[in-house]
Design a protein around this motif. Structure first.
Motif, PDB file in Angstrom:
ATOM      1  N   LEU A  57       1.696  66.591  -2.238  1.00  0.00           N
ATOM      2  CA  LEU A  57       0.438  65.960  -1.863  1.00  0.00           C
ATOM      3  C   LEU A  57      -0.140  65.407  -3.155  1.00  0.00           C
ATOM      4  O   LEU A  57      -0.332  66.157  -4.124  1.00  0.00           O
ATOM      5  N   VAL A  58      -0.387  64.105  -3.186  1.00  0.00           N
ATOM      6  CA  VAL A  58      -0.679  63.408  -4.438  1.00  0.00           C
ATOM      7  C   VAL A  58      -1.994  62.645  -4.336  1.00  0.00           C
ATOM      8  O   VAL A  58      -2.293  62.042  -3.300  1.00  0.00           O
ATOM      9  N   ASP A  59      -2.751  62.646  -5.428  1.00  0.00           N
ATOM     10  CA  ASP A  59      -3.950  61.822  -5.570  1.00  0.00           C
ATOM     11  C   ASP A  59      -3.552  60.572  -6.357  1.00  0.00           C
ATOM     12  O   ASP A  59      -3.190  60.667  -7.525  1.00  0.00           O
ATOM     13  N   TYR A  60      -3.576  59.407  -5.701  1.00  0.00           N
ATOM     14  CA  TYR A  60      -3.105  58.207  -6.401  1.00  0.00           C
ATOM     15  C   TYR A  60      -4.133  57.641  -7.364  1.00  0.00           C
ATOM     16  O   TYR A  60      -3.819  56.750  -8.157  1.00  0.00           O
ATOM     17  N   ASP A  61      -5.363  58.133  -7.356  1.00  0.00           N
ATOM     18  CA  ASP A  61      -6.322  57.732  -8.388  1.00  0.00           C
ATOM     19  C   ASP A  61      -5.915  58.302  -9.746  1.00  0.00           C
ATOM     20  O   ASP A  61      -5.972  57.628 -10.759  1.00  0.00           O
ATOM     21  N   SER A  62      -5.492  59.567  -9.736  1.00  0.00           N
ATOM     22  CA  SER A  62      -5.140  60.245 -10.990  1.00  0.00           C
ATOM     23  C   SER A  62      -3.635  60.325 -11.231  1.00  0.00           C
ATOM     24  O   SER A  62      -3.205  60.534 -12.357  1.00  0.00           O
TER      25      SER A  62
END
Length: 123
Positions: free
Chosen positions: A21-26
């Motif tokens: 599960l990834v945060d594409y902002d960071s």
């Protein structure tokens, strides 16, 4: 469903090799499951962040009034699925990244299961 449960559900999909599960902002992953010696999920999460950002930029440049449901990358032996989380209760900069063994996976069923997991996920 919390992050750990969602990752376990993803790993129960036929052919699943690894998930993040990834945060594409960071570019940072909020959690991973599976992977192994040949699949560094942290590195893959960061790299696929660039894929998502690039596609969003192209959509913006083209003034497309739409949203990404998922991105599929097919390799000879694997499927790499990127499913953007669009549920109202979850931050919009998240995506599920799922790697599947192509010989064992059912792509349509995997997409269906990821959609269900996305809808149940609470972050």
């Amino acid at each position: 469903m919390n992050i750990d449960m969602a990752l376990k559900e993803c790993m129960s999909i036929n052919g699943a090799v690894g998930v993040a599960l990834v945060d594409y902002d960071s570019g940072m992953s909020l959690g991973t499951a599976g992977g192994g010696d040949w699949l560094n999920l942290e590195l893959a999460a960061a790299g696929n962040t660039e894929v998502v950002r690039a596609k969003l930029q192209v959509m913006s440049t083209l003034a497309l009034n739409d949203s990404i449901e998922d991105i599929l990358i097919t390799l000879h032996r694997q499927y790499h699925m990127i499913r953007l989380i669009n549920a109202a209760k979850v931050r919009s900069s998240l995506f599920l990244y799922l790697v599947l063994d192509r010989d064992q996976a059912n792509l349509a069923l995997a997409r269906h299961n990821l959609k269900r997991i996305e809808n149940d996920l609470q972050v």
